[in-house]
Design a protein around this motif. Structure first.
Motif, mmCIF file in Angstrom:
data_model
loop_
_atom_site.group_PDB
_atom_site.id
_atom_site.type_symbol
_atom_site.label_atom_id
_atom_site.label_comp_id
_atom_site.label_asym_id
_atom_site.label_seq_id
_atom_site.Cartn_x
_atom_site.Cartn_y
_atom_site.Cartn_z
ATOM 1 N N SER A 1 0.856 -1.188 0.000
ATOM 2 C CA SER A 1 0.000 0.000 0.000
ATOM 3 C C SER A 1 0.886 1.229 0.000
ATOM 4 C CB SER A 1 -0.921 0.015 1.226
ATOM 5 O OG SER A 1 -1.767 1.141 1.207
ATOM 6 N N ASN B 1 -0.090 4.727 -0.608
ATOM 7 C CA ASN B 1 -0.695 6.055 -0.414
ATOM 8 C C ASN B 1 -0.925 6.827 -1.713
ATOM 9 O OD1 ASN B 1 -0.984 5.817 2.319
ATOM 10 N ND2 ASN B 1 0.090 7.704 2.817
ATOM 11 N N TYR B 2 -0.880 6.147 -2.829
ATOM 12 C CA TYR B 2 -1.156 6.779 -4.119
ATOM 13 C C TYR B 2 -2.522 6.324 -4.625
ATOM 14 C CZ TYR B 2 0.094 8.633 -8.790
ATOM 15 O OH TYR B 2 0.147 9.338 -9.962
ATOM 16 N N CYS B 3 -3.325 5.697 -3.746
ATOM 17 C CA CYS B 3 -4.644 5.155 -4.153
ATOM 18 C C CYS B 3 -5.680 6.276 -4.361
ATOM 19 C CB CYS B 3 -5.181 4.170 -3.131
ATOM 20 S SG CYS B 3 -4.003 2.958 -2.531
ATOM 21 N N THR B 4 -6.075 7.085 -3.409
ATOM 22 C CA THR B 4 -5.604 7.148 -2.025
ATOM 23 C C THR B 4 -6.766 6.801 -1.099
ATOM 24 O OG1 THR B 4 -3.967 8.839 -2.527
ATOM 25 C CG2 THR B 4 -4.682 8.714 -0.281
ATOM 26 N N ASP B 5 -6.534 5.953 -0.098
ATOM 27 C CA ASP B 5 -7.602 5.441 0.753
ATOM 28 C C ASP B 5 -7.763 6.293 2.005
ATOM 29 O OD1 ASP B 5 -9.578 3.529 1.481
ATOM 30 O OD2 ASP B 5 -8.149 2.568 2.829
ATOM 31 N N LYS C 1 -8.051 9.437 2.659
ATOM 32 C CA LYS C 1 -7.313 10.683 2.782
ATOM 33 C C LYS C 1 -7.797 11.628 1.678
ATOM 34 C CE LYS C 1 -3.843 7.859 2.893
ATOM 35 N NZ LYS C 1 -4.282 6.753 3.763
ATOM 36 N N THR D 1 -7.151 13.880 -1.171
ATOM 37 C CA THR D 1 -6.031 14.110 -2.078
ATOM 38 C C THR D 1 -6.537 14.638 -3.408
ATOM 39 O OG1 THR D 1 -6.143 11.858 -2.954
ATOM 40 C CG2 THR D 1 -4.692 12.228 -1.061
#
Length: 357
Positions: free
Chosen positions: A166, A168-172, A174, A176
């Motif tokens: 994971s 943090n480029y999904c971003t879940d 958060k 963004t």
């Protein structure tokens, strides 16, 4: 000797829940007139959404809800020794999309790999996998698929090594820019055209005043505050209440509440729309096995025999229509000095609460 306090668990803990409406909804997913459940401690939310719902019933087509896109994402991180190697690896990943789709289907009969996007920072390669996930919101399904894809790429793409499952480029969960731009979950746009007589008679304001307030508050105010891909008054209020009542992962209101409200004065009539690019909802999966959630989803018409994904799409447009109802009512109230506080004070005194916006 240390003495520990004895904690007594309550026999049951329930968030106050009411069914509000009905809302009148039309569009490319559902045409219906239906009540929606809202679980909240903020008691003024029920009449606020109720007023918006009443307005929707006073307009022939009600709220038009258009689902324009859907995809659930999971990003992974791989490491390389140089940016040049990372770039070469990224091109290799795109050259393997067909085999990656085959691997994805092997992890779930409902998962489909739609696309892969990448970002390179130094020697780090971030890969954002985008999937369709049927009626599930897709948290676990996408993680399972991403894990299989990552293992395959580490074996067959030279020059890269494991960074994280994971990234943090999904971003879940958060707020963004990438989610607002590319979408995560269901992207739904709701809109309504309200005749002038209803704006003045039921909302006690004018289209011009709502349009001006939306520009000054939601657009300029949010800009000055540094909002990320978002310009609205309180999407999170309606989404949290709807998510809790329908068994959703409530933390997804973080990205879900990103969205844009538009309001236009059209010769006295009010055009009002809410764009929600990150609605993460599902009708199967974690949280859906509870009896009261099963009853709620059944009452919402989201337990019918339909093509995979259609029940979740229906739930998403009902959530989006609920957001419009609450957003419209709040903005109308805020065009009139004192109206919002009077409503809060009266309603929360009746409910024994002490909250305020």
């Amino acid at each position: 000797m240390n003495s520990q306090p004895t904690l007594t668990k309550p026999a049951a803990a329930h968030i106050p829940t009411r069914w509000v409406g009905p809302l009148r909804v039309s569009g490319n997913v559902a045409t219906t007139e239906i009540e929606v459940p809202l679980a909240t401690y903020e008691s003024p939310l029920w009449p606020a959404v109720g007023r918006g719902a009443q307005v929707s019933r006073m307009v022939e087509s009600g709220i038009t809800a258009t689902l324009v896109d859907e995809r659930m994402t999971r990003s992974v991180l791989v490491e390389a020794d140089t940016a040049e190697i990372a770039h070469t690896a990224a091109r290799a990943v795109h050259g393997r999309l067909d085999e990656l789709r085959v691997i994805t289907r092997a992890t779930s009969r409902f998962a489909e790999l739609l696309s892969v996007r990448e970002e390179i920072a130094g020697s780090l390669l971030f890969l954002r996998f985008e999937f369709s996930t049927g009626d599930a919101s897709g948290h676990n399904m996408t993680t399972l698929a991403a894990d299989a894809l990552l293992g395959h790429l580490l074996e067959y793409v030279p020059g890269i090594r494991y960074g994280s499952i994971s990234a943090n480029y999904c971003t879940d969960k958060k707020a963004t820019a990438i989610n607002g731009i590319l979408g995560r979950g269901k992207n739904v746009i709701t809109e309504i055209l309200i005749p002038e007589r209803i704006v003045t008679g039921r909302l006690h304001t004018t289209a011009a005043r709502i349009a001006k307030l939306n520009t000054d508050k939601n657009l300029v105010g949010t800009l000055l505050a540094g909002g990320i891909r978002s310009a609205n008054a309180h999407y999170a209020n309606m989404l949290l209440a709807f998510y809790l009542a329908t068994g959703q992962d409530a933390a997804n209101i973080v990205e879900g509440s990103q969205g844009v409200t538009l309001a236009e004065d059209r010769d006295g009539d009010l055009y009002f729309s809410c764009t929600l690019p990150n609605l993460i909802v599902g009708t199967v999966g974690n949280g859906k096995g509870l009896d009261f959630i099963e009853e709620t989803l059944t009452a919402l018409g989201c337990r019918e025999e339909r093509t995979a994904g259609d029940n979740a799409r229906r739930l998403a447009v009902l959530a989006a229509a609920t957001v419009l109802c609450g957003e419209l009512s709040l903005l109308a109230a805020q065009t009139n000095p004192g109206e919002l506080m009077k409503a809060h004070t009266r309603l929360e005194r009746l409910a024994g609460g002490h909250h305020a916006h």
